[in-house]
Scaffold this motif. Sequence first.
Motif, PDB file in Angstrom:
ATOM      1  N   GLU A  31       4.814  -4.690   8.475  1.00  0.00           N
ATOM      2  CA  GLU A  31       5.527  -3.491   8.913  1.00  0.00           C
ATOM      3  C   GLU A  31       5.462  -2.399   7.851  1.00  0.00           C
ATOM      4  N   ALA A  32       5.643  -2.789   6.586  1.00  0.00           N
ATOM      5  CA  ALA A  32       5.581  -1.814   5.498  1.00  0.00           C
ATOM      6  C   ALA A  32       4.185  -1.220   5.389  1.00  0.00           C
ATOM      7  N   TYR A  33       3.166  -2.066   5.569  1.00  0.00           N
ATOM      8  CA  TYR A  33       1.793  -1.567   5.499  1.00  0.00           C
ATOM      9  C   TYR A  33       1.521  -0.568   6.620  1.00  0.00           C
ATOM     10  N   LEU A  34       1.925  -0.903   7.833  1.00  0.00           N
ATOM     11  CA  LEU A  34       1.702   0.007   8.961  1.00  0.00           C
ATOM     12  C   LEU A  34       2.405   1.344   8.722  1.00  0.00           C
ATOM     13  N   GLY A  35       3.534   1.301   8.018  1.00  0.00           N
ATOM     14  CA  GLY A  35       4.260   2.528   7.713  1.00  0.00           C
ATOM     15  C   GLY A  35       3.558   3.409   6.696  1.00  0.00           C
ATOM     16  N   CYS A  36       2.608   2.832   5.953  1.00  0.00           N
ATOM     17  CA  CYS A  36       1.856   3.588   4.947  1.00  0.00           C
ATOM     18  C   CYS A  36       0.457   3.960   5.405  1.00  0.00           C
TER      19      CYS A  36
ATOM     20  N   HIS B  52       3.982   3.511  -2.166  1.00  0.00           N
ATOM     21  CA  HIS B  52       5.414   3.725  -2.377  1.00  0.00           C
ATOM     22  C   HIS B  52       5.680   4.324  -3.752  1.00  0.00           C
ATOM     23  N   ALA B  53       4.946   3.864  -4.767  1.00  0.00           N
ATOM     24  CA  ALA B  53       5.146   4.374  -6.126  1.00  0.00           C
ATOM     25  C   ALA B  53       4.759   5.845  -6.224  1.00  0.00           C
ATOM     26  N   VAL B  54       3.639   6.215  -5.614  1.00  0.00           N
ATOM     27  CA  VAL B  54       3.198   7.611  -5.660  1.00  0.00           C
ATOM     28  C   VAL B  54       4.160   8.497  -4.870  1.00  0.00           C
TER      29      VAL B  54
ATOM     30  N   TRP C  56      -4.292 -15.058   1.355  1.00  0.00           N
ATOM     31  CA  TRP C  56      -4.524 -14.243   0.173  1.00  0.00           C
ATOM     32  C   TRP C  56      -5.154 -12.901   0.505  1.00  0.00           C
ATOM     33  N   GLY C  57      -5.768 -12.797   1.673  1.00  0.00           N
ATOM     34  CA  GLY C  57      -6.379 -11.533   2.076  1.00  0.00           C
ATOM     35  C   GLY C  57      -5.370 -10.401   2.199  1.00  0.00           C
ATOM     36  N   TRP C  58      -4.089 -10.742   2.246  1.00  0.00           N
ATOM     37  CA  TRP C  58      -3.060  -9.718   2.322  1.00  0.00           C
ATOM     38  C   TRP C  58      -2.762  -9.092   0.960  1.00  0.00           C
ATOM     39  N   LEU C  59      -3.228  -9.683  -0.127  1.00  0.00           N
ATOM     40  CA  LEU C  59      -2.889  -9.150  -1.444  1.00  0.00           C
ATOM     41  C   LEU C  59      -3.401  -7.725  -1.687  1.00  0.00           C
ATOM     42  N   PRO C  60      -4.639  -7.385  -1.310  1.00  0.00           N
ATOM     43  CA  PRO C  60      -5.049  -5.984  -1.485  1.00  0.00           C
ATOM     44  C   PRO C  60      -4.182  -5.016  -0.691  1.00  0.00           C
ATOM     45  N   LEU C  61      -3.738  -5.435   0.494  1.00  0.00           N
ATOM     46  CA  LEU C  61      -2.882  -4.583   1.305  1.00  0.00           C
ATOM     47  C   LEU C  61      -1.487  -4.488   0.696  1.00  0.00           C
ATOM     48  N   LEU C  62      -1.005  -5.603   0.148  1.00  0.00           N
ATOM     49  CA  LEU C  62       0.272  -5.600  -0.570  1.00  0.00           C
ATOM     50  C   LEU C  62       0.211  -4.622  -1.738  1.00  0.00           C
ATOM     51  N   ALA C  63      -0.891  -4.657  -2.476  1.00  0.00           N
ATOM     52  CA  ALA C  63      -1.054  -3.733  -3.593  1.00  0.00           C
ATOM     53  C   ALA C  63      -1.078  -2.288  -3.098  1.00  0.00           C
ATOM     54  N   GLY C  64      -1.706  -2.062  -1.951  1.00  0.00           N
ATOM     55  CA  GLY C  64      -1.733  -0.718  -1.385  1.00  0.00           C
ATOM     56  C   GLY C  64      -0.343  -0.207  -1.057  1.00  0.00           C
TER      57      GLY C  64
ATOM     58  N   ALA D 272       6.367   2.030 -11.926  1.00  0.00           N
ATOM     59  CA  ALA D 272       6.752   1.948 -10.516  1.00  0.00           C
ATOM     60  C   ALA D 272       5.783   1.079  -9.722  1.00  0.00           C
ATOM     61  N   ILE D 273       4.494   1.200 -10.009  1.00  0.00           N
ATOM     62  CA  ILE D 273       3.507   0.389  -9.288  1.00  0.00           C
ATOM     63  C   ILE D 273       3.694  -1.086  -9.600  1.00  0.00           C
ATOM     64  N   LEU D 274       3.845  -1.415 -10.885  1.00  0.00           N
ATOM     65  CA  LEU D 274       4.010  -2.818 -11.271  1.00  0.00           C
ATOM     66  C   LEU D 274       5.301  -3.399 -10.708  1.00  0.00           C
ATOM     67  N   ARG D 275       6.355  -2.604 -10.715  1.00  0.00           N
ATOM     68  CA  ARG D 275       7.621  -3.080 -10.147  1.00  0.00           C
ATOM     69  C   ARG D 275       7.457  -3.377  -8.659  1.00  0.00           C
ATOM     70  N   GLY D 276       6.772  -2.478  -7.942  1.00  0.00           N
ATOM     71  CA  GLY D 276       6.543  -2.713  -6.521  1.00  0.00           C
ATOM     72  C   GLY D 276       5.678  -3.928  -6.271  1.00  0.00           C
ATOM     73  N   LEU D 277       4.626  -4.095  -7.073  1.00  0.00           N
ATOM     74  CA  LEU D 277       3.770  -5.277  -6.944  1.00  0.00           C
ATOM     75  C   LEU D 277       4.569  -6.552  -7.114  1.00  0.00           C
ATOM     76  N   ALA D 278       5.374  -6.595  -8.168  1.00  0.00           N
ATOM     77  CA  ALA D 278       6.148  -7.807  -8.456  1.00  0.00           C
ATOM     78  C   ALA D 278       7.166  -8.085  -7.354  1.00  0.00           C
ATOM     79  N   GLU D 279       7.852  -7.054  -6.896  1.00  0.00           N
ATOM     80  CA  GLU D 279       8.879  -7.250  -5.866  1.00  0.00           C
ATOM     81  C   GLU D 279       8.266  -7.718  -4.556  1.00  0.00           C
ATOM     82  N   TRP D 280       7.167  -7.092  -4.149  1.00  0.00           N
ATOM     83  CA  TRP D 280       6.527  -7.514  -2.901  1.00  0.00           C
ATOM     84  C   TRP D 280       5.924  -8.911  -3.026  1.00  0.00           C
ATOM     85  N   ALA D 281       5.373  -9.240  -4.197  1.00  0.00           N
ATOM     86  CA  ALA D 281       4.797 -10.576  -4.391  1.00  0.00           C
ATOM     87  C   ALA D 281       5.864 -11.654  -4.255  1.00  0.00           C
ATOM     88  N   VAL D 282       7.057 -11.384  -4.792  1.00  0.00           N
ATOM     89  CA  VAL D 282       8.158 -12.356  -4.691  1.00  0.00           C
ATOM     90  C   VAL D 282       8.555 -12.559  -3.231  1.00  0.00           C
ATOM     91  N   ILE D 283       8.729 -11.462  -2.500  1.00  0.00           N
ATOM     92  CA  ILE D 283       9.144 -11.555  -1.096  1.00  0.00           C
ATOM     93  C   ILE D 283       8.079 -12.272  -0.273  1.00  0.00           C
TER      94      ILE D 283
END
Length: 269
Positions: free
Chosen positions: A198-203, A90-92, A77-85, A172-183
Amino acid sequence: MDLTLPAGWRLHAVTETGSTNADVAEAARRGAPEGLVVTAERQTAGRGRLDRSWESPAGAGLMFSVLLRPAVPVARWGWLPLLAGVALAHAVRGTAALDAELKWPNDLLVGGRKCAGILAEAVPDGVVIGIGLNVSLTEEELPTGPTGLAPTSLLLAGADDGRANRAALLEAILRGLAEWAVIWNSMGGDPVASGLREAYLGCCGTIGQQVRAVIPGGGESGGEIIGLADTVDADGRLVIIDASGARQAVAAADVIHVRPHEAGLDGRH
């Protein structure tokens, strides 16, 4: 706000509240399902990481919280804040057309200045993700105090009124949150298999920087690590190479980007 939500998600918009995180946490304790979103025009008791306050004039920012109920081992679960980031960055980038990046773990920077923060709080069988994003604040309206970074807003960073649209950004933020949460859920919370790491390192703009990591409660001795931010490991920890060449993984810290001469380092490891 008139926007399209991810399937099954619900939006509750209020004019003013103490804290959207507190509101969602209370709903979670009453059994609210995943996907509850509470957004407020103004918060009177908003908080960021390390119990810092988060304030914004009414209508000038996005302040909202989301309830997620992960179907993965709690250890991940510690990855959730990073997922949100990742979702936020991406949304911004996509909506405001700005070169946004993350300072580990999840402060959003634009032009080296802080534009948003994320606070994740555990609740029974879930996690509340709170996001505060400065959208159209002027220089005079920017928050003051010991935030650790000079603040900015999307408007000040160069986004015009059309791109600094709060409804489009929230969608856009909510869509990204939902899509990443599903994956991420589909891969059992594995950050590598899901592509999240990988996506986090890219950001993450912290990687490759000389940093000072101040450990909460570390005391006067041994309370900080100075060195090169090398990567983020599979547990979401920031891996720092110190002056001796030792690799140290940090799970929680206030990270400051510093110039090599300020850190007493020459940048070579």
